[in-house]
Design a protein around this motif. Structure first.
Motif, PDB file in Angstrom:
ATOM      1  N   ARG A 175      -2.325  -1.274 -32.571  1.00 21.08           N
ATOM      2  CA  ARG A 175      -2.825  -0.995 -31.223  1.00 21.08           C
ATOM      3  C   ARG A 175      -3.482  -2.213 -30.578  1.00 21.08           C
ATOM      4  O   ARG A 175      -3.467  -2.344 -29.371  1.00 21.08           O
ATOM      5  CB  ARG A 175      -3.845   0.144 -31.275  1.00 21.08           C
ATOM      6  CG  ARG A 175      -3.245   1.502 -31.532  1.00 21.08           C
ATOM      7  CD  ARG A 175      -4.272   2.611 -31.327  1.00 21.08           C
ATOM      8  NE  ARG A 175      -3.626   3.916 -31.453  1.00 21.08           N
ATOM      9  CZ  ARG A 175      -3.278   4.467 -32.599  1.00 21.08           C
ATOM     10  NH1 ARG A 175      -3.530   3.817 -33.717  1.00 21.08           N
ATOM     11  NH2 ARG A 175      -2.688   5.634 -32.653  1.00 21.08           N
ATOM     12  N   THR A 176      -4.091  -3.052 -31.392  1.00 23.46           N
ATOM     13  CA  THR A 176      -4.863  -4.170 -30.848  1.00 23.46           C
ATOM     14  C   THR A 176      -4.367  -5.502 -31.412  1.00 23.46           C
ATOM     15  O   THR A 176      -3.607  -5.549 -32.384  1.00 23.46           O
ATOM     16  CB  THR A 176      -6.353  -4.028 -31.201  1.00 23.46           C
ATOM     17  OG1 THR A 176      -6.502  -4.172 -32.619  1.00 23.46           O
ATOM     18  CG2 THR A 176      -6.899  -2.678 -30.759  1.00 23.46           C
ATOM     19  N   VAL A 177      -4.855  -6.578 -30.805  1.00 21.64           N
ATOM     20  CA  VAL A 177      -4.539  -7.916 -31.304  1.00 21.64           C
ATOM     21  C   VAL A 177      -5.055  -8.070 -32.736  1.00 21.64           C
ATOM     22  O   VAL A 177      -4.381  -8.659 -33.585  1.00 21.64           O
ATOM     23  CB  VAL A 177      -5.151  -8.983 -30.369  1.00 21.64           C
ATOM     24  CG1 VAL A 177      -4.965 -10.384 -30.950  1.00 21.64           C
ATOM     25  CG2 VAL A 177      -4.526  -8.887 -28.971  1.00 21.64           C
ATOM     26  N   GLU A 178      -6.226  -7.529 -32.987  1.00 24.00           N
ATOM     27  CA  GLU A 178      -6.782  -7.595 -34.341  1.00 24.00           C
ATOM     28  C   GLU A 178      -5.861  -6.891 -35.343  1.00 24.00           C
ATOM     29  O   GLU A 178      -5.708  -7.352 -36.491  1.00 24.00           O
ATOM     30  CB  GLU A 178      -8.176  -6.953 -34.364  1.00 24.00           C
ATOM     31  CG  GLU A 178      -8.840  -6.896 -35.733  1.00 24.00           C
ATOM     32  CD  GLU A 178      -9.214  -8.273 -36.274  1.00 24.00           C
ATOM     33  OE1 GLU A 178      -9.172  -9.240 -35.512  1.00 24.00           O
ATOM     34  OE2 GLU A 178      -9.540  -8.352 -37.486  1.00 24.00           O
ATOM     35  N   ASP A 179      -5.254  -5.789 -34.923  1.00 26.65           N
ATOM     36  CA  ASP A 179      -4.308  -5.097 -35.800  1.00 26.65           C
ATOM     37  C   ASP A 179      -3.147  -6.021 -36.179  1.00 26.65           C
ATOM     38  O   ASP A 179      -2.656  -5.986 -37.316  1.00 26.65           O
ATOM     39  CB  ASP A 179      -3.751  -3.843 -35.112  1.00 26.65           C
ATOM     40  CG  ASP A 179      -4.798  -2.752 -34.978  1.00 26.65           C
ATOM     41  OD1 ASP A 179      -5.804  -2.790 -35.690  1.00 26.65           O
ATOM     42  OD2 ASP A 179      -4.589  -1.845 -34.128  1.00 26.65           O
ATOM     43  N   ILE A 180      -2.702  -6.828 -35.213  1.00 23.60           N
ATOM     44  CA  ILE A 180      -1.596  -7.753 -35.498  1.00 23.60           C
ATOM     45  C   ILE A 180      -2.049  -8.809 -36.507  1.00 23.60           C
ATOM     46  O   ILE A 180      -1.309  -9.155 -37.431  1.00 23.60           O
ATOM     47  CB  ILE A 180      -1.097  -8.438 -34.213  1.00 23.60           C
ATOM     48  CG1 ILE A 180      -0.684  -7.418 -33.163  1.00 23.60           C
ATOM     49  CG2 ILE A 180       0.098  -9.339 -34.539  1.00 23.60           C
ATOM     50  CD1 ILE A 180      -0.290  -8.044 -31.834  1.00 23.60           C
ATOM     51  N   VAL A 181      -3.272  -9.312 -36.313  1.00 24.77           N
ATOM     52  CA  VAL A 181      -3.793 -10.310 -37.244  1.00 24.77           C
ATOM     53  C   VAL A 181      -3.805  -9.741 -38.668  1.00 24.77           C
ATOM     54  O   VAL A 181      -3.351 -10.389 -39.626  1.00 24.77           O
ATOM     55  CB  VAL A 181      -5.215 -10.743 -36.834  1.00 24.77           C
ATOM     56  CG1 VAL A 181      -5.827 -11.663 -37.904  1.00 24.77           C
ATOM     57  CG2 VAL A 181      -5.185 -11.464 -35.485  1.00 24.77           C
ATOM     58  N   LYS A 182      -4.303  -8.513 -38.802  1.00 26.76           N
ATOM     59  CA  LYS A 182      -4.354  -7.882 -40.127  1.00 26.76           C
ATOM     60  C   LYS A 182      -2.950  -7.694 -40.701  1.00 26.76           C
ATOM     61  O   LYS A 182      -2.717  -7.892 -41.901  1.00 26.76           O
ATOM     62  CB  LYS A 182      -5.070  -6.535 -40.039  1.00 26.76           C
ATOM     63  CG  LYS A 182      -6.563  -6.650 -39.754  1.00 26.76           C
ATOM     64  CD  LYS A 182      -7.190  -5.264 -39.614  1.00 26.76           C
ATOM     65  CE  LYS A 182      -8.680  -5.359 -39.326  1.00 26.76           C
ATOM     66  NZ  LYS A 182      -9.285  -4.038 -39.036  1.00 26.76           N
ATOM     67  N   LEU A 183      -2.035  -7.307 -39.832  1.00 28.63           N
ATOM     68  CA  LEU A 183      -0.662  -7.101 -40.288  1.00 28.63           C
ATOM     69  C   LEU A 183      -0.067  -8.413 -40.800  1.00 28.63           C
ATOM     70  O   LEU A 183       0.558  -8.451 -41.871  1.00 28.63           O
ATOM     71  CB  LEU A 183       0.188  -6.543 -39.141  1.00 28.63           C
ATOM     72  CG  LEU A 183       1.687  -6.440 -39.410  1.00 28.63           C
ATOM     73  CD1 LEU A 183       1.966  -5.456 -40.525  1.00 28.63           C
ATOM     74  CD2 LEU A 183       2.444  -6.041 -38.149  1.00 28.63           C
ATOM     75  N   VAL A 184      -0.249  -9.479 -40.035  1.00 30.29           N
ATOM     76  CA  VAL A 184       0.300 -10.772 -40.453  1.00 30.29           C
ATOM     77  C   VAL A 184      -0.357 -11.239 -41.746  1.00 30.29           C
ATOM     78  O   VAL A 184       0.327 -11.729 -42.656  1.00 30.29           O
ATOM     79  CB  VAL A 184       0.125 -11.822 -39.330  1.00 30.29           C
ATOM     80  CG1 VAL A 184       0.486 -13.222 -39.843  1.00 30.29           C
ATOM     81  CG2 VAL A 184       0.981 -11.462 -38.123  1.00 30.29           C
ATOM     82  N   GLU A 185      -1.656 -11.055 -41.864  1.00 28.61           N
ATOM     83  CA  GLU A 185      -2.351 -11.398 -43.113  1.00 28.61           C
ATOM     84  C   GLU A 185      -1.730 -10.654 -44.286  1.00 28.61           C
ATOM     85  O   GLU A 185      -1.470 -11.221 -45.353  1.00 28.61           O
ATOM     86  CB  GLU A 185      -3.831 -11.026 -43.018  1.00 28.61           C
ATOM     87  CG  GLU A 185      -4.704 -12.044 -42.328  1.00 28.61           C
ATOM     88  CD  GLU A 185      -6.178 -11.689 -42.461  1.00 28.61           C
ATOM     89  OE1 GLU A 185      -6.977 -12.600 -42.681  1.00 28.61           O
ATOM     90  OE2 GLU A 185      -6.522 -10.499 -42.332  1.00 28.61           O
ATOM     91  N   SER A 186      -1.523  -9.366 -44.074  1.00 30.22           N
ATOM     92  CA  SER A 186      -0.956  -8.528 -45.131  1.00 30.22           C
ATOM     93  C   SER A 186       0.454  -8.969 -45.491  1.00 30.22           C
ATOM     94  O   SER A 186       0.811  -9.061 -46.674  1.00 30.22           O
ATOM     95  CB  SER A 186      -0.956  -7.064 -44.665  1.00 30.22           C
ATOM     96  OG  SER A 186      -0.248  -6.249 -45.568  1.00 30.22           O
ATOM     97  N   GLU A 187       1.251  -9.265 -44.454  1.00 31.15           N
ATOM     98  CA  GLU A 187       2.641  -9.668 -44.706  1.00 31.15           C
ATOM     99  C   GLU A 187       2.691 -11.011 -45.435  1.00 31.15           C
ATOM    100  O   GLU A 187       3.502 -11.199 -46.345  1.00 31.15           O
ATOM    101  CB  GLU A 187       3.406  -9.753 -43.383  1.00 31.15           C
ATOM    102  CG  GLU A 187       3.617  -8.410 -42.691  1.00 31.15           C
ATOM    103  CD  GLU A 187       4.605  -7.528 -43.434  1.00 31.15           C
ATOM    104  OE1 GLU A 187       5.559  -8.073 -44.015  1.00 31.15           O
ATOM    105  OE2 GLU A 187       4.425  -6.305 -43.454  1.00 31.15           O
ATOM    106  N   LEU A 188       1.827 -11.936 -45.029  1.00 32.26           N
ATOM    107  CA  LEU A 188       1.809 -13.240 -45.688  1.00 32.26           C
ATOM    108  C   LEU A 188       1.351 -13.111 -47.138  1.00 32.26           C
ATOM    109  O   LEU A 188       1.870 -13.792 -48.024  1.00 32.26           O
ATOM    110  CB  LEU A 188       0.889 -14.203 -44.921  1.00 32.26           C
ATOM    111  CG  LEU A 188       1.399 -14.665 -43.551  1.00 32.26           C
ATOM    112  CD1 LEU A 188       0.344 -15.518 -42.852  1.00 32.26           C
ATOM    113  CD2 LEU A 188       2.702 -15.445 -43.663  1.00 32.26           C
ATOM    114  N   ALA A 189       0.372 -12.228 -47.375  1.00 28.99           N
ATOM    115  CA  ALA A 189      -0.098 -12.012 -48.745  1.00 28.99           C
ATOM    116  C   ALA A 189       1.010 -11.408 -49.600  1.00 28.99           C
ATOM    117  O   ALA A 189       1.214 -11.809 -50.748  1.00 28.99           O
ATOM    118  CB  ALA A 189      -1.325 -11.102 -48.727  1.00 28.99           C
ATOM    119  N   SER A 190       1.745 -10.450 -49.018  1.00 33.28           N
ATOM    120  CA  SER A 190       2.849  -9.823 -49.761  1.00 33.28           C
ATOM    121  C   SER A 190       3.931 -10.833 -50.066  1.00 33.28           C
ATOM    122  O   SER A 190       4.542 -10.821 -51.142  1.00 33.28           O
ATOM    123  CB  SER A 190       3.435  -8.669 -48.946  1.00 33.28           C
ATOM    124  OG  SER A 190       2.459  -7.676 -48.722  1.00 33.28           O
TER     125      SER A 190
END
Lengths: 89, 180
Positions: free
Chosen positions: A66-81
């Motif tokens: 929903r938010t820009v912060e959500d995208i940041v968290k998603l990218v962090e998660s994807e990069l970690a995976s």
């Protein structure tokens, strides 16, 4: 990539792809209500994020954003995976 | 390698079947040929606006769907063109007699939504490029699968806060769950 670097990269994508004013973008900015994106814009954004993470973001995951912060968290998660090697069985 | 005639794998029919043939195919891309002919749709005299590239792109993506479905890849046969991005036209018009190549390659896909990078060329000359976004699947079936009729990953129902598009009666494309 640090969280700040991820955030700046996402802001860059939003500015370049949707001609947004960077001063209007904040972590808590809501994509639909505050930044006036629509679902087609969201798809374009996920294509751009694919270039950042090297991974395809699933629609089920995308629907939670929903938010820009959500995208940041998603990218962090994807990069970690992406950095975790597959489990050996 | 011989490819099936397009009128066997596409729902399009002349005169709106603008492509001539499928000429190359890989897992996530196809190339089709097309010829600008006098009297064809949108052709005005001896030329047609290069904006027709968008329809060429859409039909090439449809050919990719159909070819994958035919190959047992489970791909859907029908789809809905949602939009285009970064459409760049190097020429204003195409000429009657032009023999063209239309190439599309999948850039991103998740569930029923996908984006393809497309190229229209005449020999070595790049005439148009762009990215088209499509909804893969029969629009009527996707609309019927909305929450009003059951459940669907595509649609989260009426909401003032979700990322949604579509028209009344048409399929909705909601990528964000509604606020609770």
């Amino acid at each position: 990539m640090t969280r700040a670097e991820i955030y700046n990269r996402i802001v860059g994508i939003l500015v370049k792809s949707f001609e947004l004013d960077p001063n209007d973008i904040r972590p808590e900015s809501r994509l639909f209500e505050d930044l006036d994106l629509d679902s087609i814009d969201a798809i374009d954004m996920f294509v751009e994020l694919h270039d950042v993470t090297g991974r395809r973001i699933d629609v089920q995951v995308a629907r939670k954003i929903r938010t820009v912060e959500d995208i940041v968290k998603l990218v962090e998660s994807e990069l970690a995976s992406a950095s975790v090697p597959p489990t050996q069985e | 390698m011989a490819f099936p005639p397009l009128d066997e794998i596409l729902p399009h029919r002349p005169p709106m079947l603008l492509l001539d043939a499928l000429t190359a195919a890989e897992v996530e891309s196809v190339t089709c040929s097309a010829t600008v002919r006098a009297g064809a749709p949108f052709v005005d005299g001896e030329r047609v606006s290069s904006l027709i590239a968008l329809e060429y792109f859409a039909q090439a993506v449809a050919a990719l769907f159909a070819y994958k479905a035919r190959g047992g890849g489970g791909g859907p046969f029908r789809g809905l063109l949602l939009g285009a991005r970064d459409l760049e036209l190097a020429v204003t018009h195409l000429r009657v007699g032009d023999v063209l190549d239309v190439h599309c390659r999948e850039q991103w896909a998740s569930g029923p939504v996908a984006q393809y990078h497309c190229l229209l060329s005449r020999g070595d000359e790049r005439l148009a490029t762009g990215a088209v976004t499509v909804l893969r699947g029969d629009p009527a079936e996707l609309a019927a699968a909305s929450p009003a009729a059951g459940s669907s990953d595509l649609s989260s129902g009426p909401s003032g806060s979700d990322l949604s598009s579509g028209t009344a009666g048409g399929p909705r494309l909601d990528l964000v769950e509604p606020a609770s």
